[in-house]
Enzyme design. Structure first.
Site, mmCIF file in Angstrom:
data_model
loop_
_atom_site.group_PDB
_atom_site.id
_atom_site.type_symbol
_atom_site.label_atom_id
_atom_site.label_comp_id
_atom_site.label_asym_id
_atom_site.label_seq_id
_atom_site.Cartn_x
_atom_site.Cartn_y
_atom_site.Cartn_z
ATOM 1 N N ASP A 45 -0.031 -6.010 -4.789
ATOM 2 C CA ASP A 45 -1.188 -5.129 -4.974
ATOM 3 C C ASP A 45 -1.989 -5.007 -3.678
ATOM 4 O OD1 ASP A 45 -2.911 -3.659 -7.004
ATOM 5 O OD2 ASP A 45 -4.367 -4.944 -5.996
ATOM 6 N N TYR A 50 -8.333 -2.544 1.521
ATOM 7 C CA TYR A 50 -8.083 -3.943 1.905
ATOM 8 C C TYR A 50 -7.641 -4.059 3.363
ATOM 9 C CZ TYR A 50 -7.802 -4.383 -3.207
ATOM 10 O OH TYR A 50 -8.032 -4.308 -4.561
ATOM 11 N N HIS A 108 -8.437 4.396 -6.838
ATOM 12 C CA HIS A 108 -9.115 3.087 -6.839
ATOM 13 C C HIS A 108 -10.317 3.040 -7.784
ATOM 14 C CE1 HIS A 108 -9.527 -0.597 -3.984
ATOM 15 N NE2 HIS A 108 -9.957 -0.908 -5.188
#
Ligand SMILES: NC(=O)c1ccc[n+]([C@@H]2O[C@H](COP(=O)([O-])OP(=O)(O)OC[C@H]3O[C@@H](n4cnc5c(N)ncnc54)[C@H](OP(=O)(O)O)[C@@H]3O)[C@@H](O)[C@H]2O)c1
Length: 276
Positions: A45, A50, A108
């Site tokens: 993931d 990120y 997201h």
């Protein structure tokens, strides 16, 4: 040990437990993620936010595990909502990953104040038709957001990744996902940043089964039918986190864990979270 596979609503499959990579960045990241793959993780993931798509892609490319056995997830960031924006964002993610396909692509956050998630979803449907994305899904979508996607495109997400742990059991959200054929994934499954893993009730259950508290919590997710994606950069812990498919929590255990639900969010609220 690898996780068993669950069926998605699009004919593909998803491992019943995956590897979260939030905060795994920098030069050591490909090695850590590669070790997690070696340990048996097949679902990874990531997200644009990120800032580790390149590291995840490198681990996948360097792995001796066949590409088709790995499910690489990434997520479209808030600033890229919109049809053309999503197509461009996907191309950029593929480039950073260094892969020719994203296996699971998620929006997201729905960002209702911006109200562009339906057109974004239309681009996701296009990307799936073109084959650059295998399965499409969402993250942090409330039932009303799922309804709009289905009403306006006829396509229900394969996955909805939401905050889920014993302090936030998401009973209604899980039922809403299931009724639309959408599999629920659990983020912060171990309750990152809270005292969850120190709860004596959980320690008692762990002692009873000869397991760690982390394993008890992750087993709870899988018995609910949700797919947890715990993050650990520590090899001992990430091995431990995956080894949860050889014991079973009983009805008393499930009731004890269920009683911890306070509807407490540790992260953002889908109603007003906007991440541009
Ligand atoms: N879609 C979204 O909006 C969203 C939001 C948040 C997160 N996520 C995804 O969900 C993944 C998991 O969530 P998360 O990272 O927030 O939290 P989490 O997995 O609940 O917890 C991670 C924390 O727990 C520690 N840990 C891991 N295994 C442990 C164990 N067995 N015993 C004790 N401590 C343990 C980790 O430290 P060590 O690394 O030191 O082991 C880390 O500090 C993320 O990595 C990300 O991929 C998605």
């Amino acid at each position: 040990m690898t996780a068993p596979l669950l069926d998605l609503n699009d004919g593909h499959q998803l491992p019943a437990l995956g590897y979260g990579t939030y905060s795994i960045t920098g030069p050591d990241a490909p090695g850590i993620i590669g070790e997690a793959i070696d340990a048996g993780y097949r679902l990874l993931d990531s997200a644009v936010r990120y800032e580790n798509e390149a590291e995840v892609g490198e681990a996948v490319r360097n792995s001796s595990v066949p590409r088709d056995e790995l499910v690489v997830t990434t997520k479209l960031p808030g600033g890229d909502h919109g049809f053309d924006e999503a197509l461009r964002s996907c191309e950029e993610s593929l480039k950073r990953l260094g892969l020719d396909r994203i296996d699971l692509y998620l929006i997201h956050w729905p960002q209702p104040p911006i109200d562009r998630y339906v057109e974004t979803w239309k681009a996701f449907v296009r990307l799936r038709e073109e084959g650059v994305v295998r399965s499409i899904g969402v993250s942090n979508f409330l039932p009303e957001h799922l309804d709009r996607l289905v009403d306006e495109t006829g396509v229900a997400p394969a996955v909805n990744q939401v905050e889920l742990h014993p302090y936030l059991a998401q009973t209604e959200q899980r039922a809403a996902d299931a009724s639309r054929g959408t599999l629920t994934e659990s983020w912060s499954p171990l309750g990152r940043g809270s005292d969850l893993l120190e709860r004596p009730e959980l320690q008692q259950i762990a002692d009873k089964h000869g397991r760690s508290v982390g394993q008890v919590v992750l087993r709870w997710h899988t018995q609910l039918g949700a797919v947890p994606i715990p993050k650990s950069a520590n090899p001992e812990r990430f091995r431990d986190n995956l080894a949860v498919f050889d014991f079973e929590l009983d009805a008393d255990d499930l009731a004890t864990i269920g009683a911890l639900d306070e509807g407490r969010r540790l992260g953002g609220d889908p109603v007003d979270e906007v991440q541009l």
